[in-house]
Design an enzyme around this catalytic site. Structure first.
Site, PDB file in Angstrom:
ATOM      1  N   HIS A   1       0.816  -1.228   0.000  1.00 24.31           N
ATOM      2  CA  HIS A   1       0.000   0.000   0.000  1.00 24.31           C
ATOM      3  C   HIS A   1       0.843   1.270   0.000  1.00 24.31           C
ATOM      4  CE1 HIS A   1       0.370   0.133   4.491  1.00 24.31           C
ATOM      5  NE2 HIS A   1       0.275   1.413   4.251  1.00 24.31           N
TER       6      HIS A   1
ATOM      7  N   ASP B   1      -0.494  -7.440   1.535  1.00 22.89           N
ATOM      8  CA  ASP B   1       0.110  -6.099   1.572  1.00 22.89           C
ATOM      9  C   ASP B   1       1.635  -6.229   1.650  1.00 22.89           C
ATOM     10  OD1 ASP B   1       0.438  -3.406   1.723  1.00 22.89           O
ATOM     11  OD2 ASP B   1      -0.418  -3.171   3.735  1.00 22.89           O
TER      12      ASP B   1
ATOM     13  N   GLN C   1       0.770   5.574  11.591  1.00 25.63           N
ATOM     14  CA  GLN C   1       0.932   6.091  10.230  1.00 25.63           C
ATOM     15  C   GLN C   1       2.382   6.532   9.989  1.00 25.63           C
ATOM     16  OE1 GLN C   1      -2.202   5.893  11.353  1.00 25.63           O
ATOM     17  NE2 GLN C   1      -2.544   4.751   9.483  1.00 25.63           N
ATOM     18  N   GLY C   2       2.924   6.098   8.873  1.00 27.29           N
ATOM     19  CA  GLY C   2       4.321   6.432   8.546  1.00 27.29           C
ATOM     20  C   GLY C   2       5.272   5.297   8.896  1.00 27.29           C
ATOM     21  N   ASP C   3       4.779   4.326   9.680  1.00 26.82           N
ATOM     22  CA  ASP C   3       5.597   3.146   9.997  1.00 26.82           C
ATOM     23  C   ASP C   3       5.378   2.032   8.986  1.00 26.82           C
ATOM     24  OD1 ASP C   3       6.853   4.028  12.393  1.00 26.82           O
ATOM     25  OD2 ASP C   3       4.926   3.794  13.412  1.00 26.82           O
ATOM     26  N   SER C   4       4.311   2.156   8.200  1.00 30.43           N
ATOM     27  CA  SER C   4       3.967   1.124   7.217  1.00 30.43           C
ATOM     28  C   SER C   4       5.155   0.675   6.406  1.00 30.43           C
ATOM     29  CB  SER C   4       2.943   1.674   6.232  1.00 30.43           C
ATOM     30  OG  SER C   4       1.682   1.541   6.785  1.00 30.43           O
TER      31      SER C   4
END
Ligand code: ARG
Length: 282
Positions: free
Chosen positions: A87, A134, A229-232
């Protein structure tokens, strides 16, 4: 020499991991914690229950940047291949927009900055159909110069998953410190999380996400420890058969660090063959 240094770092990290795991297990951890209780309270809802890390402790972590801005995390698989989340790459067909920063504790500066050559996103990944599959591999244009700050991490196998020490893992990244925040952490952080039973995870997410065998849930029962968010795309790592292995890839969650809602990770052991094949073909 370099090898020895890396080993001692691994041992230090393992000790941190175990002591945090012990903290974690303590019923009244506010009384046994080394941190003031105030800090523990404020850690609820944050990515990190909280430690800042130096890149030499997590040398397989990279920042994947889109148009010069941190977009996602990733894990070094080999000198030219990074494992990350599908993603993160809506624009997978425009690799020229992406770059990888490795070997730096800060996502904005330092280390090496390599352009991306090619991106492979799992063919079954369909954002419209939930968050399954993912996973992505990314090839960089030049080999990463391995050093104390830049090292690959092996993929977990199914055998590793049954050995993974007490199923305590840690996850790292530059993601938000609080749910809803658009700010990213300038410095790398990590937090320990515990694996949830698949059944418990399915129950927790029964109304929102179809939890598949390709997913793994990890967090803290009471919340307060999570990726965000941002660690994905970033690494969830465990200790099995005497070494650290990549157990998961940060994928999804409802909010961050909410009680009863663990983070959802792509289960790397389920995609080991896919990753190995993609790494050969890319
Ligand atoms: N999808 C998020 C990202 O793009 C990661 C969310 C992880 N959330 C969580 N609660 N663990 O960065």
């Amino acid at each position: 020499m370099k090898h020895n240094a890396y080993r001692s770092i691994i041992i230090i990290l393992l000790c941190q991991l175990l002591s945090v795991a012990a903290l974690f297990d303590a019923k009244h951890n506010t009384t046994t914690t080394r941190e003031p209780p105030k800090q523990l309270e404020s850690s609820v809802g944050r990515i990190v229950g909280g430690f800042e890390a130096h890149i030499h402790q997590i040398p397989y972590q990279v920042s994947i940047q889109q148009e010069g801005v941190h977009r996602c995390g990733g894990a070094i698989y080999s000198a030219t291949i990074i494992v990350s989340a599908a993603h993160c790459f809506e624009l997978w067909d425009m690799p020229e927009l992406f770059a990888v920063r490795a070997g730096s504790s800060e996502h904005e500066r330092g280390g090496v900055y390599l352009p991306v050559r090619r991106i492979f996103v799992h063919a079954q990944f369909q954002p419209a159909n939930g968050v399954g599959d993912d996973i992505a591999v990314v090839a960089v244009t030049y080999p990463l110069p391995f050093s104390i700050n830049i090292q690959p991490i092996p993929l977990a196998s199914s055998a590793d998953m049954s050995d993974a020490y007490r199923s305590v893992y840690f996850v790292s990244g530059w993601g938000s410190l609080a749910e809803g925040s658009r700010l990213r952490s300038p410095r790398l952080r990590f937090v320990t999380v515990k694996q949830f039973e698949q059944r418990a995870c399915k129950a927790a997410y029964s109304r929102t996400v179809h939890i598949t065998e390709g997913m793994l849930c990890a967090g803290a029962l009471g919340g307060g420890r999570d990726s965000c968010q941002g660690d994905s795309g970033g690494p969830l790592v465990g200790y099995a058969h005497g070494r650290f292995v990549l157990v998961g890839v940060v994928s999804f969650g409802i909010g961050c660090g909410r009680p009863g809602l663990p983070g959802i990770y792509t289960r790397v052991a389920e995609y080991k063959d896919w990753i190995e094949l993609a790494a050969k073909q890319i």
